[in-house]
Design an enzyme around this catalytic site. Structure first.
Site, PDB file in Angstrom:
ATOM      1  N   ASN A  23      35.819  40.226  34.694  1.00 39.42           N
ATOM      2  CA  ASN A  23      34.611  40.321  33.915  1.00 39.42           C
ATOM      3  C   ASN A  23      33.513  41.334  34.769  1.00 39.42           C
ATOM      4  OD1 ASN A  23      31.709  39.020  33.963  1.00 39.42           O
ATOM      5  ND2 ASN A  23      32.387  38.013  32.305  1.00 39.42           N
ATOM      6  N   SER A  46      34.147  39.705  28.261  1.00 40.39           N
ATOM      7  CA  SER A  46      32.399  39.864  28.104  1.00 40.39           C
ATOM      8  C   SER A  46      32.177  38.349  27.786  1.00 40.39           C
ATOM      9  CB  SER A  46      32.036  40.938  27.310  1.00 40.39           C
ATOM     10  OG  SER A  46      30.759  41.091  27.451  1.00 40.39           O
ATOM     11  N   GLU A  47      31.411  37.858  28.636  1.00 42.29           N
ATOM     12  CA  GLU A  47      31.073  36.261  28.495  1.00 42.29           C
ATOM     13  C   GLU A  47      30.173  35.891  27.274  1.00 42.29           C
ATOM     14  OE1 GLU A  47      29.775  38.365  31.024  1.00 42.29           O
ATOM     15  OE2 GLU A  47      27.714  37.809  31.407  1.00 42.29           O
ATOM     16  N   ASN A  48      29.622  36.994  26.653  1.00 37.57           N
ATOM     17  CA  ASN A  48      29.313  36.611  25.055  1.00 37.57           C
ATOM     18  C   ASN A  48      30.389  36.351  24.060  1.00 37.57           C
ATOM     19  OD1 ASN A  48      29.650  39.380  25.376  1.00 37.57           O
ATOM     20  ND2 ASN A  48      28.802  39.622  23.300  1.00 37.57           N
ATOM     21  N   SER A  88      34.404  30.838  26.051  1.00 39.30           N
ATOM     22  CA  SER A  88      34.270  32.015  27.010  1.00 39.30           C
ATOM     23  C   SER A  88      33.927  31.616  28.130  1.00 39.30           C
ATOM     24  CB  SER A  88      33.017  32.957  26.563  1.00 39.30           C
ATOM     25  OG  SER A  88      32.953  33.887  27.593  1.00 39.30           O
TER      26      SER A  88
END
Lengths: 218, 235
Positions: A23, A46-48, A88
């Site tokens: 990440n 990607s944390e979204n 996520s």
């Protein structure tokens, strides 16, 4: 000479082996994929809500429904997947992310990180940084060694509000590559042309200097 | 059970002052554009908005800020909105910043009927102040509570007359959990279809969670940071 942001990204890219889930934070970390050795099996999260993030889209590929955590238009690679924020951060919290790279305002010699708030000055929020430093297995910080006034950002103790406690494993700054150990900052490598003396002088926290400190090979 | 509404104005008509409202989306990606615009017209006050971000000037939650409708924002990153910063420094608005994963999971716990959980994020930082700490297997965790709301505004790609929702790509973000966490869930969709037209295998949010559904219109889908690579450029 001190590294520019591309040099820092290039050195960080050398940390990546094959078969990793990574990440990348906003800023210098975003540049890292440009320098990763081709052929490595790597999935960028990607944390979204995206695993297997690809490069920026061509003009034809732009899709407002497909962005990264920096709110930039991106693409997804074969083998990638989409999911919601709960999923996520489940991946992040349960230790599935092998490496995370993020920026810092300060790092302490015990590996504390401050990168989200300057009291009475900047209130933007921590985003996913607190979750990432609590959950990822290996944390690399990309940062400038000193602030614009020349004060060291590698401290004995952080003066700014913390993002996480004892969480940073490695720092790549414009001057040096440093590992956080139980004894303090361990100087691993110097940026090309930068002296050990300069790094010592610009590191406020406890710096351990081996007899021989090689130059980075970029 | 879900009711079909003609438009956003009708769907938000009963939201009153002091309501707590979840608003889905990440940045401007997947935000409930129609419901927010309808809410702006209602010109109600003292709202508590739960949203990962505060929108940008002129878009998303930013529209509610312009009308000074918000008393408090609960989110994780509000850095894109300069108006928000001004209102905060002027003392017009309150903010509660929560680590992003903790925020998502607090919403999810409300969706699942679980009152609290234990979480590592933020331990040892100022967000731990006042929170109960418990140790499991030698590690310390903060107790975090479920986050509830009166209303939840979400936007999906497709929805059917039974209330089932399907999302596209990275628009799932906070919307999937928010759609299940409020007393009244108001879903707008790009395309509203008859029950049976959505493959049950692909449903992201089952209709049982959705109170109101309508077909939105004129989606802007504004891009915050447009990045383009040139054809044939190696990245």
């Amino acid at each position: 000479m001190a590294l520019d942001k591309y040099g820092i990204a290039k050195r960080i890219a050398q940390e990546f082996k094959s078969d990793l889930y990574v990440n990348l934070g906003i800023g210098i970390p975003t540049l890292v994929p440009n320098f990763i050795k081709p052929g490595l099996r790597l999935f960028v999260q990607s944390e979204n809500g995206l695993l297997g993030m690809g490069p920026y889209p061509t003009e034809d590929e732009v899709d407002p429904d497909l962005i990264n955590a920096g709110k930039e238009t991106v693409t997804i690679l074969p083998g990638g997947s989409f999911f919601d924020s709960v999923e996520s951060f489940g991946m992040i919290r349960s230790g599935r992310i092998d490496v995370t790279v993020l920026g810092a305002m300060e790092v302490s010699e015990t590996g504390d990180l401050a990168n989200w708030k300057i009291p009475n000055k900047m209130v933007k929020g921590m985003g996913g940084a607190m979750d990432l430093v609590a959950g990822a297995k290996f944390i690399i910080v990309a940062m400038q060694h000193t602030d614009p006034q020349g004060r060291s950002k590698l401290k004995s103790r952080c003066s700014l509000p913390l993002t996480g406690l004892h969480c940073v494993n490695k720092i790549v700054s414009d001057l040096a590559c440093i590992e956080i150990t139980d004894q303090g900052f361990l100087l691993l490598e110097r940026a090309p042309g930068v002296s050990v003396e300069e790094i010592k002088q610009k590191t406020e926290g406890k710096l351990i200097v081996p007899d021989f400190v090689p130059e980075m090979k970029l | 059970m879900v009711r079909i509404y003609p438009d956003g104005d009708a769907a938000v008509a009963d939201i009153q002052d002091n309501a707590t409202i979840m608003s889905g989306g990440f940045g401007l990606c997947g935000i409930p554009e129609n419901s927010i615009k309808a809410l702006v017209k209602r010109n109600i006050k003292n709202l508590t908005i739960i949203s990962n971000n505060a929108g940008v000037n002129g878009h998303g939650v930013g529209l509610l800020l312009e009308q000074k409708m918000i008393k408090k924002i609960i989110g994780s990153y509000v850095g894109e909105n300069t108006l928000f910063e001004q209102q905060l420094l002027a003392g017009l608005i309150d903010v509660e910043l929560i680590p992003q994963g903790t925020l998502a999971t607090r919403i999810q716990m409300a969706a699942m009927g679980i009152p609290a959980f234990f979480c590592l994020a933020g331990y040892g930082t100022e967000i731990a102040i006042g929170k109960e700490v418990r140790t499991f297997n030698g590690k310390s965790y903060l107790m975090e509570h479920a986050l509830h709301a009166d209303f939840s505004l979400v936007k999906a790609w497709r929805g059917d007359t039974a209330g089932n929702l399907v999302f596209k790509k990275t628009t799932r973000n906070f919307s999937v959990a928010m759609a299940k966490a409020a007393q009244v869930t108001i879903a707008e969709v790009e395309e509203l279809v008859e029950a049976g037209a959505i493959d049950p295998d692909t449903v992201d949010v089952p209709g049982i969670y959705v109170s109101r559904i309508y077909q939105g219109k004129d989606y802007e889908k504004k891009i915050e940071n447009l990045k383009i690579r040139q054809q044939n450029q190696v990245v």
